[in-house]
Design an enzyme around this catalytic site. Structure first.
Site, PDB file in Angstrom:
ATOM      1  N   ARG A  70      38.987   4.842  46.023  1.00  0.00           N
ATOM      2  CA  ARG A  70      39.705   6.038  47.334  1.00  0.00           C
ATOM      3  C   ARG A  70      39.813   5.521  48.881  1.00  0.00           C
ATOM      4  O   ARG A  70      39.100   4.373  49.147  1.00  0.00           O
ATOM      5  CB  ARG A  70      38.688   7.105  46.998  1.00  0.00           C
ATOM      6  CG  ARG A  70      39.162   8.358  48.142  1.00  0.00           C
ATOM      7  CD  ARG A  70      38.346   9.500  48.864  1.00  0.00           C
ATOM      8  NE  ARG A  70      37.820  10.409  47.491  1.00  0.00           N
ATOM      9  CZ  ARG A  70      36.950  11.469  47.704  1.00  0.00           C
ATOM     10  NH1 ARG A  70      35.854  11.508  48.871  1.00  0.00           N
ATOM     11  NH2 ARG A  70      37.020  11.886  46.636  1.00  0.00           N
ATOM     12  N   ARG A 184      25.870  14.819  54.727  1.00  0.00           N
ATOM     13  CA  ARG A 184      26.380  15.044  53.899  1.00  0.00           C
ATOM     14  C   ARG A 184      27.750  14.723  54.267  1.00  0.00           C
ATOM     15  O   ARG A 184      28.124  14.228  54.963  1.00  0.00           O
ATOM     16  CB  ARG A 184      26.669  16.930  53.775  1.00  0.00           C
ATOM     17  CG  ARG A 184      26.810  17.566  52.679  1.00  0.00           C
ATOM     18  CD  ARG A 184      26.078  17.416  51.513  1.00  0.00           C
ATOM     19  NE  ARG A 184      26.150  17.998  50.493  1.00  0.00           N
ATOM     20  CZ  ARG A 184      26.525  17.532  49.182  1.00  0.00           C
ATOM     21  NH1 ARG A 184      28.050  16.937  49.052  1.00  0.00           N
ATOM     22  NH2 ARG A 184      27.089  18.418  47.140  1.00  0.00           N
ATOM     23  N   LYS A 185      28.628  15.522  53.570  1.00  0.00           N
ATOM     24  CA  LYS A 185      30.496  14.915  53.539  1.00  0.00           C
ATOM     25  C   LYS A 185      30.993  15.912  55.094  1.00  0.00           C
ATOM     26  O   LYS A 185      29.798  16.450  55.266  1.00  0.00           O
ATOM     27  CB  LYS A 185      31.835  14.951  52.261  1.00  0.00           C
ATOM     28  CG  LYS A 185      31.068  16.328  52.047  1.00  0.00           C
ATOM     29  CD  LYS A 185      32.047  16.897  50.913  1.00  0.00           C
ATOM     30  CE  LYS A 185      32.953  16.951  51.165  1.00  0.00           C
ATOM     31  NZ  LYS A 185      34.220  17.019  50.322  1.00  0.00           N
ATOM     32  N   GLY A 438      39.082  22.258  39.249  1.00  0.00           N
ATOM     33  CA  GLY A 438      37.997  21.940  37.901  1.00  0.00           C
ATOM     34  C   GLY A 438      36.378  22.498  37.619  1.00  0.00           C
ATOM     35  O   GLY A 438      35.738  22.744  36.371  1.00  0.00           O
ATOM     36  N   CYS A 443      37.521  20.930  44.926  1.00  0.00           N
ATOM     37  CA  CYS A 443      38.558  20.411  45.717  1.00  0.00           C
ATOM     38  C   CYS A 443      40.057  20.759  45.765  1.00  0.00           C
ATOM     39  O   CYS A 443      40.793  20.129  46.571  1.00  0.00           O
ATOM     40  CB  CYS A 443      38.271  18.796  44.559  1.00  0.00           C
ATOM     41  SG  CYS A 443      36.076  18.063  44.229  1.00  0.00           S
ATOM     42  N   GLY A 444      40.167  21.059  44.452  1.00  0.00           N
ATOM     43  CA  GLY A 444      41.608  21.951  45.147  1.00  0.00           C
ATOM     44  C   GLY A 444      41.616  23.035  46.058  1.00  0.00           C
ATOM     45  O   GLY A 444      43.144  22.952  45.096  1.00  0.00           O
TER      46      GLY A 444
HETATM   47 FE1  SRM Z   1      36.203  16.801  46.447  1.00  0.00          FE
HETATM   48  C1  SRM Z   1      33.474  15.408  44.976  1.00  0.00           C
HETATM   49  C2  SRM Z   1      37.840  14.609  43.962  1.00  0.00           C
HETATM   50  C3  SRM Z   1      39.419  17.102  48.529  1.00  0.00           C
HETATM   51  C4  SRM Z   1      34.277  19.722  48.085  1.00  0.00           C
HETATM   52  N1  SRM Z   1      35.861  15.280  44.525  1.00  0.00           N
HETATM   53  C5  SRM Z   1      34.423  15.277  45.106  1.00  0.00           C
HETATM   54  C6  SRM Z   1      34.288  14.118  43.135  1.00  0.00           C
HETATM   55  C7  SRM Z   1      33.908  12.690  44.452  1.00  0.00           C
HETATM   56  C8  SRM Z   1      33.395  14.095  42.501  1.00  0.00           C
HETATM   57  C9  SRM Z   1      33.232  13.110  41.975  1.00  0.00           C
HETATM   58  O1  SRM Z   1      32.274  12.176  41.684  1.00  0.00           O
HETATM   59  O2  SRM Z   1      33.651  12.696  39.987  1.00  0.00           O
HETATM   60  C10 SRM Z   1      35.775  14.320  42.653  1.00  0.00           C
HETATM   61  C11 SRM Z   1      36.303  12.838  42.568  1.00  0.00           C
HETATM   62  C12 SRM Z   1      37.156  13.320  41.343  1.00  0.00           C
HETATM   63  C13 SRM Z   1      38.215  11.665  40.674  1.00  0.00           C
HETATM   64  O3  SRM Z   1      38.181  11.265  40.305  1.00  0.00           O
HETATM   65  O4  SRM Z   1      39.293  11.947  41.148  1.00  0.00           O
HETATM   66  C14 SRM Z   1      36.191  14.584  43.662  1.00  0.00           C
HETATM   67  N2  SRM Z   1      38.013  15.467  45.749  1.00  0.00           N
HETATM   68  C15 SRM Z   1      38.447  14.991  45.144  1.00  0.00           C
HETATM   69  C16 SRM Z   1      40.067  15.510  45.575  1.00  0.00           C
HETATM   70  C17 SRM Z   1      40.551  13.717  44.838  1.00  0.00           C
HETATM   71  C18 SRM Z   1      41.116  16.265  44.738  1.00  0.00           C
HETATM   72  C19 SRM Z   1      42.439  16.076  44.175  1.00  0.00           C
HETATM   73  O5  SRM Z   1      43.030  15.797  42.487  1.00  0.00           O
HETATM   74  O6  SRM Z   1      43.084  16.451  45.394  1.00  0.00           O
HETATM   75  C20 SRM Z   1      40.081  15.270  47.310  1.00  0.00           C
HETATM   76  C21 SRM Z   1      39.572  13.894  47.544  1.00  0.00           C
HETATM   77  C22 SRM Z   1      40.071  13.780  48.896  1.00  0.00           C
HETATM   78  C23 SRM Z   1      40.421  12.823  49.787  1.00  0.00           C
HETATM   79  O7  SRM Z   1      40.810  11.723  49.518  1.00  0.00           O
HETATM   80  O8  SRM Z   1      38.829  12.472  50.352  1.00  0.00           O
HETATM   81  C24 SRM Z   1      38.907  16.045  47.368  1.00  0.00           C
HETATM   82  N3  SRM Z   1      36.642  17.543  47.488  1.00  0.00           N
HETATM   83  C25 SRM Z   1      37.806  17.695  48.197  1.00  0.00           C
HETATM   84  C26 SRM Z   1      37.855  19.312  49.288  1.00  0.00           C
HETATM   85  C27 SRM Z   1      39.227  19.646  49.593  1.00  0.00           C
HETATM   86  C28 SRM Z   1      39.542  19.427  51.237  1.00  0.00           C
HETATM   87  O9  SRM Z   1      39.021  18.307  51.338  1.00  0.00           O
HETATM   88  O10 SRM Z   1      40.316  19.759  51.691  1.00  0.00           O
HETATM   89  C29 SRM Z   1      36.938  19.462  49.073  1.00  0.00           C
HETATM   90  C30 SRM Z   1      36.198  20.914  49.834  1.00  0.00           C
HETATM   91  C31 SRM Z   1      36.303  21.271  51.753  1.00  0.00           C
HETATM   92  C32 SRM Z   1      35.114  20.714  51.539  1.00  0.00           C
HETATM   93  O11 SRM Z   1      34.402  19.722  51.708  1.00  0.00           O
HETATM   94  O12 SRM Z   1      34.376  21.712  52.619  1.00  0.00           O
HETATM   95  C33 SRM Z   1      36.368  18.907  47.985  1.00  0.00           C
HETATM   96  N4  SRM Z   1      34.423  17.274  46.337  1.00  0.00           N
HETATM   97  C34 SRM Z   1      34.225  18.849  46.889  1.00  0.00           C
HETATM   98  C35 SRM Z   1      32.690  18.513  46.605  1.00  0.00           C
HETATM   99  C36 SRM Z   1      31.577  19.947  47.733  1.00  0.00           C
HETATM  100  C37 SRM Z   1      30.764  19.988  48.497  1.00  0.00           C
HETATM  101  C38 SRM Z   1      29.957  19.996  48.622  1.00  0.00           C
HETATM  102  O13 SRM Z   1      29.760  20.492  50.560  1.00  0.00           O
HETATM  103  O14 SRM Z   1      29.269  20.952  48.263  1.00  0.00           O
HETATM  104  C39 SRM Z   1      32.281  17.792  45.915  1.00  0.00           C
HETATM  105  C40 SRM Z   1      30.308  17.161  45.347  1.00  0.00           C
HETATM  106  C41 SRM Z   1      29.440  16.680  46.516  1.00  0.00           C
HETATM  107  O15 SRM Z   1      30.128  16.162  47.864  1.00  0.00           O
HETATM  108  O16 SRM Z   1      28.565  16.521  46.110  1.00  0.00           O
HETATM  109  C42 SRM Z   1      33.497  16.762  45.538  1.00  0.00           C
HETATM  110 FE1  SF4 Z   2      34.979  19.190  40.277  1.00  0.00          FE
HETATM  111 FE2  SF4 Z   2      36.442  18.101  42.399  1.00  0.00          FE
HETATM  112 FE3  SF4 Z   2      36.230  17.237  40.123  1.00  0.00          FE
HETATM  113 FE4  SF4 Z   2      37.941  19.165  40.589  1.00  0.00          FE
HETATM  114  S1  SF4 Z   2      37.928  16.737  41.406  1.00  0.00           S
HETATM  115  S2  SF4 Z   2      36.668  18.680  39.046  1.00  0.00           S
HETATM  116  S3  SF4 Z   2      36.580  20.443  41.880  1.00  0.00           S
HETATM  117  S4  SF4 Z   2      34.523  17.946  41.724  1.00  0.00           S
END
Ligand code: SRM
Ligand code: SF4
Length: 515
Positions: A70, A184-185, A438, A443-444
């Site tokens: 990333r 946290r993030k 998903g 994240c979506g």
């Molecule tokens: Fe996300 C975790 C993908 C935007 C909320 N997110 C993850 C992980 C890293 C989980 C993992 O280890 O597998 C996903 C990686 C999957 C992969 O292989 O791609 C993942 N998040 C994404 C992306 C790639 C979705 C996408 O297809 O665009 C986005 C990457 C953004 C970036 O460039 O950094 C992405 N994630 C978001 C957003 C949207 C936003 O930021 O506008 C959110 C909701 C907003 C927020 O964070 O408040 C988001 N992701 C989460 C969460 C829930 C956070 C929480 O407080 O519980 C997780 C799980 C966690 O952090 O424990 C998570």
């Molecule tokens: Fe869940 Fe984020 Fe993985 Fe999508 S990319 S399946 S919303 S953790």
């Protein structure tokens, strides 16, 4: 650095805090050559599956040995040389190599082998790119207006501000131990236009343009976030800052959060939980103390006055005779040849710049009017359309089951196939924003969509099948508001007929004549 040690030494630390206290994630920076030498299976499990994320390197349990990388792309901007470097990186992995434009205006690369990481990092550094602190308990890619500096109606150019905040937080991309152990993030967005093109409301800190006594600056919002347990829109901090104070205030808020956010229950660690615990007044006072001066009260109103634009298609820039063209990249997925081609087009027709949007699309700016026709005739535009059909146009999808082990369903491929089927059946008079995610991590961003679909398990004919919870009513741009879950557990195989109904009943769609 002044980490509140009581928060770190208490027995209540969650397991993430324990491994962070043992060894900061950023420290694996010095072990990459060794990791490359011993191979992924021999790396200590916590280093491999957790600490490497501090460098943006994500172990994928779904594809063990093939890591995801990333990036950080401040304001979603890169140049064609940088895009070529990223294309070369994924190209060497053949069918395993691809990239995704993310919902934070960023790129993630797939198929990465650990033995190549030292070489990849050297290439990134040579091309002035970094992936540092892009995962785990760090500040994510900082978003800014995708048309900063080229939008005729722009209020503030967000590019230098986003870059400054990123440089402070990451020490110019080298890594900054002051901010590598947040509870946290953390998400930061800076809006510079009138349409809130960054989804300010869903960030832990958001800056939105506002005039105070005739001076243009930003009102500050705090605490927006999505998680499986709770989703909240950001609330006003009751503060207004000049652009010059954006980086200082970001650091002040981050420091208050770092030193006081909960490190006991990870489900209750995002910034809003601290604001809840203290109340906004105490939070604001603590931020003021860290900031070193009184905060100016918020301006009465902000300047977000428009519906959100999607930037797809051909648009005149503020520079006379120049255009930016927004290309629709289906669910953000890029293959290496498309990345090379995008880089070439930006170089040949524009100034070599490429921009990304939070809708997972790409923009090529700075195309002179005289070159526009030739640009629009390029074969890549058959794959990345400038006038996609109404559902495809606004389709967003998270990674889903193909690469993400949290996923309860497959998302990207399913999302594309389903809108194609619906578009074949229906005449749809306006763009309808459909977002897939998903799992409940969101994240979506299903909560910002007209129609949001969140993966879940459903029952059909007595069997457990893939399904979605349906969200509706997300409003973006002016008066942004989060959508809510209106129906639970729709089996994916019944989804097309349910969406068909919704599109007809609520979005004015009509069946196509031939059906
Ligand atoms: Fe996300 C975790 C993908 C935007 C909320 N997110 C993850 C992980 C890293 C989980 C993992 O280890 O597998 C996903 C990686 C999957 C992969 O292989 O791609 C993942 N998040 C994404 C992306 C790639 C979705 C996408 O297809 O665009 C986005 C990457 C953004 C970036 O460039 O950094 C992405 N994630 C978001 C957003 C949207 C936003 O930021 O506008 C959110 C909701 C907003 C927020 O964070 O408040 C988001 N992701 C989460 C969460 C829930 C956070 C929480 O407080 O519980 C997780 C799980 C966690 O952090 O424990 C998570
Ligand atoms: Fe869940 Fe984020 Fe993985 Fe999508 S990319 S399946 S919303 S953790």
């Amino acid at each position: 650095m002044t980490l509140a040690t009581d928060k770190l030494t208490t027995a209540k630390l969650n397991k993430f805090e324990k491994f962070k206290a043992e060894k900061d994630g950023l420290l694996v920076k010095d072990e990459l050559e060794e990791f490359a030498r011993i191979g992924w299976e021999a790396i200590d499990a916590t280093d491999r599956e957790q600490r490497l994320k501090w460098l943006g390197v994500f172990f994928r349990p779904v594809t063990p040995g093939k890591f995801m990388l990333r990036m950080r792309l401040p304001n979603g901007i890169l140049n064609s040389h940088q895009m070529k470097v990223l294309a070369e990186i994924v190209q060497r992995y053949g069918d395993d190599g691809s990239a995704d434009i993310t919902t934070r205006q960023n790129l993630q690369l797939r198929g990465i082998r650990i033995e190549d990481i030292p070489d990849i990092f050297r290439r990134l550094q040579a091309a002035q790119m970094t992936s540092v602190q892009s995962g785990m308990d760090n500040v994510r890619n900082i978003t800014g207006s995708p048309v900063a500096g080229i939008d005729a109606d722009e209020l503030i150019d967000t590019r230098p501000l986003v870059q400054e905040v990123q440089d402070r937080i990451t020490n110019g991309g080298e890594g900054n131990f002051a901010y590598t152990n947040l509870p946290r993030k953390f998400n930061i967005a800076i809006a510079g236009g009138k349409d809130n093109s960054v989804h300010a409301e869903i960030n832990d800190i958001a800056f939105v343009p506002a005039y105070k006594n005739g001076e243009l600056g930003f009102n500050v919002l705090v605490g927006g976030f999505f998680s499986a347990k709770r989703c909240e829109a950001a609330i006003p901090l009751n503060a207004w800052v000049t652009p010059a104070d954006v980086a200082d205030l970001s650091e002040a808020i981050l420091s208050v959060y770092r030193d006081n956010g909960s490190r006991a229950n990870r489900q209750k660690s995002r910034l809003m939980w601290l604001i809840d615990e203290w109340g906004l007044e105490k939070f604001r006072a603590e931020v003021e103390r860290e900031f070193g001066q009184e905060l100016t009260q918020a301006a009465e109103k902000d300047e977000i006055a428009w519906e959100k634009r999607d930037h797809i298609g051909v648009h005149p820039q503020k520079q006379p005779g120049m255009y930016y063209v927004g290309l629709h990249v289906p669910v953000g997925r890029l293959q290496a040849p498309q990345m090379f081609e995008l880089a070439r087009l930006a170089q040949v027709y524009g100034t070599g710049e490429i921009r990304l949007t939070v809708e997972q699309n790409a923009i090529v700016p700075n195309i002179p009017e005289t070159r526009l026709e030739a640009f629009l005739g390029e074969p890549l535009l058959e794959e990345f359309a400038i006038a996609p059909a109404e559902l495809s146009r606004s389709l967003v999808s998270c990674t889903g089951a193909q690469f993400c082990n949290f996923a309860l369903i497959e998302t990207k491929n399913r999302a594309v196939a389903l809108v194609k089927e619906l578009e074949a059946e229906l005449e749809i008079p306006r763009s309808v924003r459909i977002h897939w995610t998903g799992c409940p991590n969101s994240c979506g961003q299903p909560q910002v969509a007209d129609i949001g679909l969140m993966g879940t398990k459903a029952r059909k004919d007595g069997k457990v099948v893939e399904g979605v919870d349906l969200y509706m009513g997300g409003k973006v741009g002016k008066d942004a508001a989060l959508g809510e879950c209106v129906e639970k557990s729709i089996p994916c195989e019944d989804l097309k007929s349910r969406l068909h109904e919704i599109l007809v009943e609520q979005f004015g769609a009509t069946p196509k004549a031939h059906l």
